[in-house]
Motif scaffolding. Sequence first.
Motif, PDB file in Angstrom:
ATOM      1  N   LEU A   1      41.767 -66.238  23.816  1.00 18.79           N
ATOM      2  CA  LEU A   1      40.921 -66.751  24.894  1.00 18.79           C
ATOM      3  C   LEU A   1      40.941 -68.275  24.855  1.00 18.79           C
ATOM      4  O   LEU A   1      40.674 -68.878  23.804  1.00 18.79           O
ATOM      5  N   ILE A   2      41.259 -68.880  25.985  1.00 20.85           N
ATOM      6  CA  ILE A   2      41.128 -70.336  26.134  1.00 20.85           C
ATOM      7  C   ILE A   2      40.003 -70.560  27.144  1.00 20.85           C
ATOM      8  O   ILE A   2      40.072 -70.092  28.282  1.00 20.85           O
ATOM      9  N   TYR A   3      38.972 -71.252  26.679  1.00 23.44           N
ATOM     10  CA  TYR A   3      37.756 -71.404  27.482  1.00 23.44           C
ATOM     11  C   TYR A   3      37.548 -72.896  27.740  1.00 23.44           C
ATOM     12  O   TYR A   3      37.350 -73.667  26.807  1.00 23.44           O
ATOM     13  N   SER A   4      37.622 -73.266  28.999  1.00 24.81           N
ATOM     14  CA  SER A   4      37.497 -74.678  29.378  1.00 24.81           C
ATOM     15  C   SER A   4      36.114 -74.932  29.978  1.00 24.81           C
ATOM     16  O   SER A   4      35.731 -74.271  30.948  1.00 24.81           O
ATOM     17  N   VAL A   5      35.385 -75.873  29.382  1.00 23.96           N
ATOM     18  CA  VAL A   5      34.058 -76.249  29.904  1.00 23.96           C
ATOM     19  C   VAL A   5      33.930 -77.771  29.873  1.00 23.96           C
ATOM     20  O   VAL A   5      34.655 -78.454  29.152  1.00 23.96           O
ATOM     21  N   ARG A   6      32.958 -78.272  30.638  1.00 27.96           N
ATOM     22  CA  ARG A   6      32.805 -79.726  30.682  1.00 27.96           C
ATOM     23  C   ARG A   6      32.281 -80.278  29.368  1.00 27.96           C
ATOM     24  O   ARG A   6      32.829 -81.219  28.817  1.00 27.96           O
ATOM     25  N   THR A   7      31.181 -79.708  28.865  1.00 33.39           N
ATOM     26  CA  THR A   7      30.533 -80.248  27.664  1.00 33.39           C
ATOM     27  C   THR A   7      30.029 -79.073  26.818  1.00 33.39           C
ATOM     28  O   THR A   7      29.920 -77.946  27.323  1.00 33.39           O
ATOM     29  N   PRO A   8      29.676 -79.328  25.569  1.00 34.13           N
ATOM     30  CA  PRO A   8      29.156 -78.235  24.729  1.00 34.13           C
ATOM     31  C   PRO A   8      27.918 -77.572  25.335  1.00 34.13           C
ATOM     32  O   PRO A   8      27.687 -76.382  25.111  1.00 34.13           O
ATOM     33  N   MET A   9      27.134 -78.317  26.117  1.00 33.46           N
ATOM     34  CA  MET A   9      25.925 -77.751  26.731  1.00 33.46           C
ATOM     35  C   MET A   9      26.259 -76.701  27.790  1.00 33.46           C
ATOM     36  O   MET A   9      25.385 -75.956  28.227  1.00 33.46           O
ATOM     37  N   ASP A  10      27.498 -76.688  28.237  1.00 31.29           N
ATOM     38  CA  ASP A  10      27.885 -75.776  29.322  1.00 31.29           C
ATOM     39  C   ASP A  10      28.487 -74.464  28.821  1.00 31.29           C
ATOM     40  O   ASP A  10      28.908 -73.630  29.623  1.00 31.29           O
ATOM     41  N   LEU A  11      28.551 -74.299  27.496  1.00 34.88           N
ATOM     42  CA  LEU A  11      29.172 -73.089  26.940  1.00 34.88           C
ATOM     43  C   LEU A  11      28.290 -71.869  27.178  1.00 34.88           C
ATOM     44  O   LEU A  11      27.188 -71.783  26.629  1.00 34.88           O
ATOM     45  N   ILE A  12      28.780 -70.934  27.941  1.00 36.33           N
ATOM     46  CA  ILE A  12      28.079 -69.663  28.160  1.00 36.33           C
ATOM     47  C   ILE A  12      28.502 -68.713  27.021  1.00 36.33           C
ATOM     48  O   ILE A  12      29.642 -68.761  26.578  1.00 36.33           O
ATOM     49  N   TYR A  13      27.606 -67.872  26.555  1.00 40.60           N
ATOM     50  CA  TYR A  13      27.863 -66.882  25.486  1.00 40.60           C
ATOM     51  C   TYR A  13      28.272 -67.560  24.171  1.00 40.60           C
ATOM     52  O   TYR A  13      29.030 -66.984  23.378  1.00 40.60           O
ATOM     53  N   ALA A  14      27.781 -68.793  23.933  1.00 36.82           N
ATOM     54  CA  ALA A  14      28.288 -69.592  22.806  1.00 36.82           C
ATOM     55  C   ALA A  14      28.168 -68.866  21.469  1.00 36.82           C
ATOM     56  O   ALA A  14      29.150 -68.765  20.725  1.00 36.82           O
ATOM     57  N   SER A  15      26.989 -68.318  21.153  1.00 41.73           N
ATOM     58  CA  SER A  15      26.848 -67.755  19.805  1.00 41.73           C
ATOM     59  C   SER A  15      27.615 -66.450  19.678  1.00 41.73           C
ATOM     60  O   SER A  15      28.210 -66.173  18.633  1.00 41.73           O
ATOM     61  N   GLU A  16      27.657 -65.657  20.739  1.00 43.25           N
ATOM     62  CA  GLU A  16      28.422 -64.398  20.650  1.00 43.25           C
ATOM     63  C   GLU A  16      29.913 -64.683  20.475  1.00 43.25           C
ATOM     64  O   GLU A  16      30.607 -64.024  19.698  1.00 43.25           O
ATOM     65  N   LEU A  17      30.406 -65.695  21.172  1.00 42.05           N
ATOM     66  CA  LEU A  17      31.826 -66.036  21.037  1.00 42.05           C
ATOM     67  C   LEU A  17      32.125 -66.553  19.628  1.00 42.05           C
ATOM     68  O   LEU A  17      33.151 -66.225  19.040  1.00 42.05           O
TER      69      LEU A  17
ATOM     70  N   VAL B   1      32.975 -65.209  32.802  1.00 48.98           N
ATOM     71  CA  VAL B   1      32.164 -63.980  32.922  1.00 48.98           C
ATOM     72  C   VAL B   1      33.004 -62.692  32.887  1.00 48.98           C
ATOM     73  O   VAL B   1      32.775 -61.845  32.018  1.00 48.98           O
ATOM     74  N   PRO B   2      33.997 -62.516  33.771  1.00 51.39           N
ATOM     75  CA  PRO B   2      34.743 -61.253  33.698  1.00 51.39           C
ATOM     76  C   PRO B   2      35.599 -61.159  32.433  1.00 51.39           C
ATOM     77  O   PRO B   2      35.895 -60.063  31.953  1.00 51.39           O
ATOM     78  N   LEU B   3      35.991 -62.335  31.877  1.00 53.90           N
ATOM     79  CA  LEU B   3      36.789 -62.338  30.647  1.00 53.90           C
ATOM     80  C   LEU B   3      35.929 -61.856  29.477  1.00 53.90           C
ATOM     81  O   LEU B   3      36.396 -61.172  28.572  1.00 53.90           O
ATOM     82  N   MET B   4      34.638 -62.227  29.524  1.00 56.67           N
ATOM     83  CA  MET B   4      33.719 -61.771  28.478  1.00 56.67           C
ATOM     84  C   MET B   4      33.566 -60.255  28.542  1.00 56.67           C
ATOM     85  O   MET B   4      33.443 -59.592  27.505  1.00 56.67           O
ATOM     86  N   ALA B   5      33.557 -59.694  29.755  1.00 56.45           N
ATOM     87  CA  ALA B   5      33.482 -58.237  29.874  1.00 56.45           C
ATOM     88  C   ALA B   5      34.688 -57.605  29.170  1.00 56.45           C
ATOM     89  O   ALA B   5      34.568 -56.557  28.518  1.00 56.45           O
ATOM     90  N   MET B   6      35.853 -58.256  29.260  1.00 60.97           N
ATOM     91  CA  MET B   6      37.060 -57.728  28.606  1.00 60.97           C
ATOM     92  C   MET B   6      36.937 -57.844  27.089  1.00 60.97           C
ATOM     93  O   MET B   6      37.268 -56.920  26.345  1.00 60.97           O
ATOM     94  N   VAL B   7      36.453 -59.002  26.614  1.00 63.99           N
ATOM     95  CA  VAL B   7      36.271 -59.203  25.168  1.00 63.99           C
ATOM     96  C   VAL B   7      35.291 -58.158  24.621  1.00 63.99           C
ATOM     97  O   VAL B   7      35.513 -57.543  23.571  1.00 63.99           O
ATOM     98  N   ARG B   8      34.220 -57.928  25.353  1.00 68.85           N
ATOM     99  CA  ARG B   8      33.215 -56.952  24.901  1.00 68.85           C
ATOM    100  C   ARG B   8      33.758 -55.523  24.953  1.00 68.85           C
ATOM    101  O   ARG B   8      33.480 -54.719  24.065  1.00 68.85           O
TER     102      ARG B   8
END
Length: 245
Positions: A144-160, A124-131
């Motif tokens: 940016l290295i973004y670690s998540v459990r599964t593809p379903m857990d990706l926040i901001y997926a399409s914007e990233l 979340v705060p890293l996305m504020a920096m990217v934006r």
Amino acid sequence: MSPRLEWRVATLADFVDETATARTLLLDVPGWPGHLPGQHVDVRLTDEDGYSTQRSYSLAAPADGERVELTIQRVEDGEVSPYLADTLAVGDPIELRGPVGGWFLWHPSRTAPVLLVGGGSGIVPLMAMVRARRQARSRAPFRLIYSVRTPMDLIYASELRRSARDDGGLDITTVYTRSAPEAWPRPPGRLGLDDIERFGWPPQFEPTCFVCGPTGFVEHVATTLVHLGHDPRRIRTERFGPTGG
Ligand SMILES: Cc1cc2nc3c(=O)[nH]c(=O)nc-3n(C[C@H](O)[C@H](O)[C@H](O)COP(=O)(O)OP(=O)(O)OC[C@H]3O[C@@H](n4cnc5c(N)ncnc54)[C@H](O)[C@@H]3O)c2cc1C
């Protein structure tokens, strides 16, 4: 207490469901003084009996007048996050105080390379920096290295995905810890030294490193960065452990 940190009444103007368990709240906060990417707010909820409790949430987007964005990951059995992520309705008020934090922040005027490492809702705060970087048309190289459990857990997926495609100065690597999409080049597993070495910056580039996520994740990544030769003074961390009380 500084007058900037008075409690303000915010109203939910709209929301966006990011995943099945994470929701972005778009809040209107009259008198909001503005903020820098990386800062957070305190949110306070009070029930009819006068019992009140508060939690910290990162600001998900750069300053935009009186509009403030938070992204809440629902924690099962949590006291506050299920209410914010599921129950709070458009038009409902919550109390909010901030901005808070003077160390874990990125100034859009900075030109040095930046490494962002996020685990789960630590994005979340890293996305504020990217934006903020995009908004300021900054040329500061970001990884940016973004670690998540599964593809379903990706926040901001399409914007990233869009940002990675359209912006040559922003490299994004997603690391899945439990299950990865089919044919993903890296098998699922915990973020390791090899990943950080391969997808981060070499220490000689003197990047500023921002690491955010659950406490154990942050400590693991920060220790690994030091081990790889990064100057601890350039490693900034934010731990999303339990807050409030
Ligand atoms: C500076 C800062 C910024 C934060 N920013 C965000 C943000 O942008 N988005 C966001 O979703 N959260 C963020 N958090 C975490 C947030 O403050 C709460 O801790 C979280 O929402 C859980 O609150 P709760 O009341 O639902 O759970 P609680 O009732 O406090 O806890 C319920 C159970 O879950 C455990 N738990 C508490 N917090 C977590 C957690 N984060 N992960 C896993 N287990 C937990 C507790 O130990 C307890 O067992 C931030 C924390 C800090 C310190």
